[in-house]
Design a protein around this motif. Structure first.
Motif, PDB file in Angstrom:
ATOM      1  N   LEU A 142       0.833  -1.202   0.000  1.00  0.00           N
ATOM      2  CA  LEU A 142       0.000   0.000   0.000  1.00  0.00           C
ATOM      3  C   LEU A 142       0.871   1.256   0.000  1.00  0.00           C
ATOM      4  CD1 LEU A 142      -3.281   0.655   1.848  1.00  0.00           C
ATOM      5  CD2 LEU A 142      -1.478   2.369   1.983  1.00  0.00           C
ATOM      6  N   ILE A 143       1.903   1.290   0.842  1.00  0.00           N
ATOM      7  CA  ILE A 143       2.794   2.453   0.874  1.00  0.00           C
ATOM      8  C   ILE A 143       3.471   2.631  -0.473  1.00  0.00           C
ATOM      9  CG2 ILE A 143       4.852   3.450   1.939  1.00  0.00           C
ATOM     10  CD1 ILE A 143       4.087   2.049   4.543  1.00  0.00           C
ATOM     11  N   GLN A 144       3.966   1.529  -1.048  1.00  0.00           N
ATOM     12  CA  GLN A 144       4.622   1.604  -2.353  1.00  0.00           C
ATOM     13  C   GLN A 144       3.666   2.150  -3.416  1.00  0.00           C
ATOM     14  OE1 GLN A 144       7.580   1.181  -3.554  1.00  0.00           O
ATOM     15  NE2 GLN A 144       8.760   0.119  -1.981  1.00  0.00           N
ATOM     16  N   ASN A 145       2.438   1.675  -3.429  1.00  0.00           N
ATOM     17  CA  ASN A 145       1.475   2.113  -4.440  1.00  0.00           C
ATOM     18  C   ASN A 145       1.126   3.585  -4.288  1.00  0.00           C
ATOM     19  OD1 ASN A 145       1.374  -0.429  -5.597  1.00  0.00           O
ATOM     20  ND2 ASN A 145      -0.404  -1.090  -4.403  1.00  0.00           N
ATOM     21  N   VAL A 146       0.946   4.036  -3.040  1.00  0.00           N
ATOM     22  CA  VAL A 146       0.628   5.444  -2.810  1.00  0.00           C
ATOM     23  C   VAL A 146       1.794   6.330  -3.246  1.00  0.00           C
ATOM     24  CG1 VAL A 146       0.263   7.184  -1.017  1.00  0.00           C
ATOM     25  CG2 VAL A 146      -1.060   5.069  -0.989  1.00  0.00           C
ATOM     26  N   LEU A 172      -2.738   7.508   3.878  1.00  0.00           N
ATOM     27  CA  LEU A 172      -1.474   6.902   4.286  1.00  0.00           C
ATOM     28  C   LEU A 172      -1.189   7.149   5.766  1.00  0.00           C
ATOM     29  CD1 LEU A 172       0.879   5.239   3.382  1.00  0.00           C
ATOM     30  CD2 LEU A 172       1.983   7.299   2.500  1.00  0.00           C
ATOM     31  N   ALA A 173      -1.515   8.338   6.266  1.00  0.00           N
ATOM     32  CA  ALA A 173      -1.319   8.628   7.689  1.00  0.00           C
ATOM     33  C   ALA A 173      -2.159   7.681   8.550  1.00  0.00           C
ATOM     34  CB  ALA A 173      -1.683  10.084   7.987  1.00  0.00           C
ATOM     35  N   VAL A 174      -3.390   7.448   8.161  1.00  0.00           N
ATOM     36  CA  VAL A 174      -4.255   6.522   8.906  1.00  0.00           C
ATOM     37  C   VAL A 174      -3.690   5.103   8.833  1.00  0.00           C
ATOM     38  CG1 VAL A 174      -6.548   5.465   8.974  1.00  0.00           C
ATOM     39  CG2 VAL A 174      -6.309   7.941   8.656  1.00  0.00           C
TER      40      VAL A 174
END
Length: 298
Positions: A142-146, A172-174
């Motif tokens: 998820l981090i990579q995609n964002v 991303l913060a959540v």
């Protein structure tokens, strides 16, 4: 060459970031003016940073095709191993940090202003005690995609506007609070969407500001809720994100102007809030199935 020690650095400030990494970034979000987050992407030769203290929570995200042997001191941890292939390192705010590496690598620095987490916690969890500890060897799709989506938007000149970056930043913060804070939090869920009168308030605000660079906080403030819940409830109401809805309404306005006015396509793009003509054309083709020029002559 190593820099002199700079004990406290604001990593949302490009000048401070340049004190740590002497090679300039290929890409930054400085001109995007995103609230609460800052991104810088690097292709950096082997180097050694100064010992410094982050003033914001900072993610370092390696590109999937980059590898290097590195050493790192982060808080009380000393690390020495070969890192790469999308590995993510999390350095909390107010943590001392030093690193060195051998090969040229590509990576992204993403920082979050500390009050951002406090605001989310206060509004949603009724707590301001969000604590993070240093973490490494994180592999999180998820981090990579964002991060890849944010970089793509910056590379194309931020045609998506502030709403796009700020929506991703909030999500991303959540995600970080849920998955990487010391205490694991359960965020309450709602399934009914926005009340009809509040949804109308938001839609009226969007219609009145289609030509502007709409901020996520402005939309959330219109109905008096947090950015996080606004994004979730809005999508439940209309089955699309706020950014997707704004693009849809801009395309609809463009259709009217193309049929009812003599404005050039470039002028129509600006009037409707698109960054430029090619930005309008890309979304117009995707949503309408033809180019603006063909639609006008249809």
């Amino acid at each position: 060459m190593p820099k002199s020690t700079s004990p406290n650095l604001d990593m949302t400030n490009l000048e401070d970031l340049n004190q740590v990494l002497y090679h300039p970034p290929l890409l930054t979000s400085q001109k995007a003016n995103w609230n609460n987050i800052f991104l810088a992407h690097y292709q950096h030769p082997g180097s050694e940073t100064c010992e410094h203290t982050m003033q914001q929570l900072t993610l370092e995200i390696m590109d999937v095709n980059s590898w290097t042997h590195h050493e790192r001191r982060m808080g009380g941890n000393h690390l020495s191993y070969r890192m790469g292939a999308g590995e993510i390192t999390l350095c909390p705010a107010h943590t001392s940090h030093w690193t060195s590496w051998k090969e040229t690598i590509s990576f992204t620095i993403l920082t979050f202003k500390s009050p951002f987490f406090e605001k989310i916690a206060d509004e949603i969890l009724d707590s301001r005690q969000i604590e993070f500890v240093p973490k490494w060897n994180i592999f999180d799709p998820l981090i990579q995609n964002v991060v890849n989506a944010l970089k793509a938007d910056l590379k194309s000149g931020c045609p998506a506007g502030r709403l796009y970056g700020e929506s991703f930043g909030t999500a991303l913060a959540v995600h970080l609070i849920k998955n990487f804070s010391v205490s694991k939090y359960c965020f309450p869920e709602y399934s009914d969407g926005l009340p009809k009168y509040k949804l109308k308030q938001v839609i009226d605000y969007i219609e009145a500001n289609l030509s502007e660079d709409i901020k996520l906080a402005d939309l959330a403030n219109t109905v008096g809720i947090s950015c996080y819940y606004f994004c979730r409830l809005f999508k439940q109401s209309l089955q699309m994100t706020p950014h997707q809805y704004v693009i849809y309404r801009r395309v609809e306005l463009a259709k009217q102007l193309l049929q009812q006015s003599d404005f050039s396509i470039a002028d129509v793009a600006i009037i409707c809030g698109f960054a430029h003509q090619s930005h309008l054309s890309r979304h117009f083709q995707r949503l309408v199935g033809m180019s603006p020029k063909k639609f006008r002559n249809y």
